[in-house]
Design an enzyme around this catalytic site. Structure first.
Site, PDB file in Angstrom:
ATOM      1  N   CYS A  89       0.806  -1.228   0.000  1.00  0.00           N
ATOM      2  CA  CYS A  89       0.000   0.000   0.000  1.00  0.00           C
ATOM      3  C   CYS A  89       0.838   1.277   0.000  1.00  0.00           C
ATOM      4  O   CYS A  89       0.320   2.344  -0.340  1.00  0.00           O
ATOM      5  CB  CYS A  89      -0.921   0.010   1.217  1.00  0.00           C
ATOM      6  SG  CYS A  89      -1.773  -1.545   1.493  1.00  0.00           S
ATOM      7  N   HIS A 383      -8.627   3.256  -3.316  1.00  0.00           N
ATOM      8  CA  HIS A 383      -7.270   2.949  -2.865  1.00  0.00           C
ATOM      9  C   HIS A 383      -6.537   2.133  -3.940  1.00  0.00           C
ATOM     10  O   HIS A 383      -6.397   0.925  -3.819  1.00  0.00           O
ATOM     11  CB  HIS A 383      -7.374   2.169  -1.551  1.00  0.00           C
ATOM     12  CG  HIS A 383      -6.081   1.756  -0.929  1.00  0.00           C
ATOM     13  ND1 HIS A 383      -4.858   2.281  -1.285  1.00  0.00           N
ATOM     14  CD2 HIS A 383      -5.826   0.834   0.047  1.00  0.00           C
ATOM     15  CE1 HIS A 383      -3.911   1.711  -0.544  1.00  0.00           C
ATOM     16  NE2 HIS A 383      -4.478   0.824   0.250  1.00  0.00           N
ATOM     17  N   CYS A 413      -0.973   2.668   6.327  1.00  0.00           N
ATOM     18  CA  CYS A 413      -0.770   1.289   6.761  1.00  0.00           C
ATOM     19  C   CYS A 413      -0.405   0.440   5.555  1.00  0.00           C
ATOM     20  O   CYS A 413      -0.754   0.775   4.419  1.00  0.00           O
ATOM     21  CB  CYS A 413      -1.992   0.741   7.481  1.00  0.00           C
ATOM     22  SG  CYS A 413      -3.487   0.641   6.469  1.00  0.00           S
TER      23      CYS A 413
END
Length: 427
Positions: A89, A383, A413
């Site tokens: 991520c 995302h 995160c």
């Protein structure tokens, strides 16, 4: 920092929600479009870049080193190296950090760094059973062998394996990322209503930001081959309410859970870039810095608690600079899940967590929610895994400029049990 590392400019594409089919743009299309627009407004030629670094968590097989592919497509020429980084991520933030360290080391002075993913194009895979059958099939030579192989084949084996689901499942603990959010909700007593209220607010804030034009400066519109224009993030639900979200069923723990598609980030396609420069490059190219990167931090933690990564990465930066949570003018914490961001806020308030996990003398306290994601976040925007780390840094800069503010933190995160954070200061 041994020297100032400046953010000169940045741009991103609209974030386009995946709709159960491949989206209109490949990942390299997205990164190329945003990068070209960004480079066209600079006073130097693309060939004068020292390198291009692109984060991508899910490159397609024909774009494996997508950083090089995009550098060539943007017109940077054969002599500008292009390479790809992957930290799940935070791949986009890792690209920025890699650029920063190469500048500090004197290897580069002017770097284009960012992230991209086209998750709508994540592959469907054959099962292991089909792969083994195909291996046997290709080994057959006679008609009898082929007939025997066909008799062993079962139609059920053709059920595809969803590549994205495998990518979003932690191989160490065997949990989907949404299940790790359920872990945090249980740990900190975060209920369904809190998650849905946070998610509705994210949509409301993005909606308000779009209407006010707060996202226009960072977004480069896209045009597909049919001439359709994509000018803004299209996943936001302008009429979102907590009551409406409450109607959705849990997805990751269907019996006892509270994490739903509505209080999770959306599967999305998008790209984001930032242009970084050394002091020497600023002088050489007559550039106007917008901000400087003050500090960065990476942290590790238990994979099943991965959503607390922003706490573990941002806290050491605060400690090094003698700052409290509300000494910063703005925060961007990537909203992988509503429960995950709420858990980060709860951890900073929790005396036991701060003492035992962060080794602090006391809790850091309450982060002012008006400073956090003032224009919404990934629950509403989506995302695109490789791009989000760059997007939050870019948008943090836009928030600081709009508010005429000084300092802000971007934190994210990372699947696998990590966190990343970056402190920037407006020039």
């Amino acid at each position: 920092m041994q020297q100032a590392i400046y953010i000169i400019d940045g741009a991103r594409t609209p974030f386009l929600k995946a709709r159960n089919a491949p989206g209109p743009f490949a990942a390299s299309d997205l990164a190329t479009a945003a990068g070209r627009a960004l480079l066209m407004r600079q006073p130097f030629a693309p060939e004068q870049l020292d390198e291009v670094i692109l984060g991508c968590a899910s490159p397609s097989p024909d774009e494996i080193n997508i950083g090089r592919v995009v550098a060539l497509r943007m017109g940077c020429g054969n002599n500008v190296p292009g390479w790809t980084v992957m930290r799940n991520c935070a791949s986009g933030m890792q690209a920025i950090d890699s650029a920063l360290n190469n500048i500090l080391a004197g290897r580069s002075g002017l770097v284009l760094a960012g992230g991209v993913d086209a998750l709508s194009r994540a592959p469907l895979l054959f099962s292991d059973a089909v792969v083994r059958w195909l291996a046997g099939w290709y080994a057959t030579k006679t008609a009898g062998q082929k007939l025997a192989a066909l008799r062993k084949f079962k139609l059920g084996c053709l059920a595809p394996v969803i590549g994205l689901m495998k990518g979003l499942t932690d191989p160490i603990v065997g949990q989907l990322m949404g299940q790790t959010a359920e872990n945090l909700a249980y740990r900190f007593g975060i209920d369904r209503r809190q998650m849905d209220e946070f998610s509705a607010r994210s949509h409301q804030r993005v909606s308000a930001a779009q209407k006010a034009g707060h996202l226009d400066a960072e977004i480069v519109p896209l045009i597909d081959v049919q001439g359709n224009v994509y000018a803004e993030d299209d996943g936001v639900r302008h009429d979102s309410t907590a009551d409406g979200l409450a109607k959705l069923k849990p997805f990751f723990d269907k019996k006892f859970g509270n994490v739903t598609p509505g209080n999770s980030s959306q599967i999305t396609d998008g790209a984001a870039w930032l242009l970084l420069a050394s002091e020497e490059a600023v002088r050489k190219h007559n550039l106007t810095p917008q901000a400087k990167i003050v500090d960065t931090q990476w942290a590790g933690l238990a994979p099943e608690q991965m959503g607390l990564g922003p706490v573990h990465a941002a806290t050491p930066i605060l400690q090094r600079h003698g700052l409290g949570l509300n000494d910063l003018d703005a925060w961007e914490i990537n909203e992988a899940f509503a429960a995950q961001v709420l858990a980060c806020l709860a951890a900073w308030r929790d005396e036991d967590y701060c003492r035992n996990e962060l080794k602090l003398e006391h809790a850091l306290g309450e982060l002012d929610e008006d400073r956090l994601n003032p224009d919404g976040g990934a629950v509403a925007l989506g995302h695109p895994v490789g791009a989000s780390g760059a997007r939050i840094v870019l948008h943090l800069l836009e928030v600081l400029k709009r508010k005429q503010a000084k300092r802000g933190m971007a934190a994210i995160c990372i699947g696998g049990g990590q966190g990343g954070a970056m402190l920037i200061e407006r020039v």
